[in-house]
Design a protein around this motif. Structure first.
Motif, PDB file in Angstrom:
ATOM      1  N   PRO A 111     -36.459  20.704  17.797  1.00  0.00           N
ATOM      2  CA  PRO A 111     -37.409  21.606  18.464  1.00  0.00           C
ATOM      3  C   PRO A 111     -38.781  21.656  17.798  1.00  0.00           C
ATOM      4  N   ALA A 112     -38.838  21.610  16.488  1.00  0.00           N
ATOM      5  CA  ALA A 112     -40.147  21.663  15.812  1.00  0.00           C
ATOM      6  C   ALA A 112     -40.965  20.423  16.146  1.00  0.00           C
ATOM      7  N   ILE A 113     -40.329  19.268  16.155  1.00  0.00           N
ATOM      8  CA  ILE A 113     -41.026  18.040  16.514  1.00  0.00           C
ATOM      9  C   ILE A 113     -41.458  18.085  17.976  1.00  0.00           C
ATOM     10  N   ALA A 114     -40.611  18.631  18.839  1.00  0.00           N
ATOM     11  CA  ALA A 114     -40.958  18.747  20.259  1.00  0.00           C
ATOM     12  C   ALA A 114     -42.205  19.614  20.438  1.00  0.00           C
ATOM     13  N   ILE A 115     -42.279  20.692  19.695  1.00  0.00           N
ATOM     14  CA  ILE A 115     -43.439  21.583  19.797  1.00  0.00           C
ATOM     15  C   ILE A 115     -44.698  20.889  19.279  1.00  0.00           C
ATOM     16  N   VAL A 116     -44.583  20.185  18.148  1.00  0.00           N
ATOM     17  CA  VAL A 116     -45.720  19.432  17.625  1.00  0.00           C
ATOM     18  C   VAL A 116     -46.123  18.338  18.610  1.00  0.00           C
ATOM     19  N   PHE A 117     -45.143  17.689  19.208  1.00  0.00           N
ATOM     20  CA  PHE A 117     -45.388  16.683  20.238  1.00  0.00           C
ATOM     21  C   PHE A 117     -46.200  17.295  21.378  1.00  0.00           C
ATOM     22  N   GLY A 118     -45.861  18.519  21.783  1.00  0.00           N
ATOM     23  CA  GLY A 118     -46.610  19.215  22.825  1.00  0.00           C
ATOM     24  C   GLY A 118     -48.020  19.573  22.396  1.00  0.00           C
ATOM     25  N   VAL A 119     -48.162  20.066  21.173  1.00  0.00           N
ATOM     26  CA  VAL A 119     -49.477  20.463  20.661  1.00  0.00           C
ATOM     27  C   VAL A 119     -50.441  19.275  20.641  1.00  0.00           C
ATOM     28  N   ILE A 120     -49.941  18.117  20.262  1.00  0.00           N
ATOM     29  CA  ILE A 120     -50.792  16.933  20.144  1.00  0.00           C
ATOM     30  C   ILE A 120     -50.806  16.114  21.432  1.00  0.00           C
ATOM     31  N   GLY A 121     -49.630  15.807  21.955  1.00  0.00           N
ATOM     32  CA  GLY A 121     -49.516  14.918  23.108  1.00  0.00           C
ATOM     33  C   GLY A 121     -50.063  15.484  24.403  1.00  0.00           C
ATOM     34  N   GLY A 122     -49.875  16.781  24.623  1.00  0.00           N
ATOM     35  CA  GLY A 122     -50.391  17.392  25.851  1.00  0.00           C
ATOM     36  C   GLY A 122     -51.903  17.238  25.975  1.00  0.00           C
ATOM     37  N   PRO A 123     -52.659  17.756  25.018  1.00  0.00           N
ATOM     38  CA  PRO A 123     -54.115  17.586  25.093  1.00  0.00           C
ATOM     39  C   PRO A 123     -54.555  16.122  25.107  1.00  0.00           C
ATOM     40  N   LEU A 124     -53.871  15.265  24.338  1.00  0.00           N
ATOM     41  CA  LEU A 124     -54.260  13.853  24.317  1.00  0.00           C
ATOM     42  C   LEU A 124     -54.121  13.201  25.692  1.00  0.00           C
ATOM     43  N   ALA A 125     -53.087  13.565  26.428  1.00  0.00           N
ATOM     44  CA  ALA A 125     -52.911  12.998  27.777  1.00  0.00           C
ATOM     45  C   ALA A 125     -54.063  13.407  28.687  1.00  0.00           C
ATOM     46  N   TYR A 126     -54.479  14.661  28.595  1.00  0.00           N
ATOM     47  CA  TYR A 126     -55.592  15.141  29.417  1.00  0.00           C
ATOM     48  C   TYR A 126     -56.911  14.498  28.982  1.00  0.00           C
TER      49      TYR A 126
END
Length: 177
Positions: A111-126
């Motif tokens: 879960p911690a990696i998933a959250i970090v993935f969201g913090v970084i990957g979400g904005p990067l995709a946009y």
């Protein structure tokens, strides 16, 4: 093999959605995303939980992209049809949900990696959709980026929790059989 089909299929759907949205066309990307989701779901041994993930991801996307569209912090190419955010973005969320228990299954137990993935990957995709395609315009870059990071971290936490719950239920029912 299924891993690669899922990973590459999602990437193809993303590029189609973003590329056509940048040209003012929402429907090719919507078809690509929904087609990817339908084929992935049909091939999945986890159909029930995949369906729940798709519904939850759609809700997350409608909320996050609806807020960003309503505030004007992001301006989307091909804004119609709008759900509150553009439909092509909503279908991207549905397609993304179909990666969580397949090509991105490694994040479910972390879960911690998933959250970090969201913090970084979400904005990067946009930002990739913005810089590479002009499919999204950051009118308020700092606010939009922070909102995306927070929103995607919450979404990843929720989506991985849903998946973990279904995995635990499956293991319990398998152990008692």
């Amino acid at each position: 093999m299924r891993f690669w089909l899922n990973l590459l299929g999602y990437q193809a759907a993303w590029f189609i959605a973003v590329g056509f949205a940048a040209r003012g066309l929402a429907w090719p990307g919507m078809l690509a995303c929904l087609g990817f989701a339908a084929i992935s779901w049909w091939m999945s041994p986890l159909r029930r939980s995949d369906l729940q993930l798709m519904v939850a991801a759609l809700a997350c996307g409608l909320l996050l992209d609806g807020v960003l569209a309503a505030t004007g912090w992001l301006r989307y190419a091909a804004p119609s049809p709008a759900l509150p955010g553009p439909a092509w973005i909503a279908t991207l969320w549905v397609a993304f949900a179909m990666t969580l228990q397949h090509s991105l299954q490694w994040v479910i137990a972390r879960p911690a990696i998933a959250i970090v993935f969201g913090v970084i990957g979400g904005p990067l995709a946009y930002w990739g959709a913005s810089r590479g395609f002009d499919a999204v315009v950051f009118t308020m870059p700092l606010q939009a980026t922070l909102t995306l990071a927070i929103g995607w971290s919450i979404a990843m936490g929720v989506l991985t929790a849903i998946s973990r719950r279904h995995t635990a239920i499956a293991h319990q029912s398998g152990a008692s059989a």
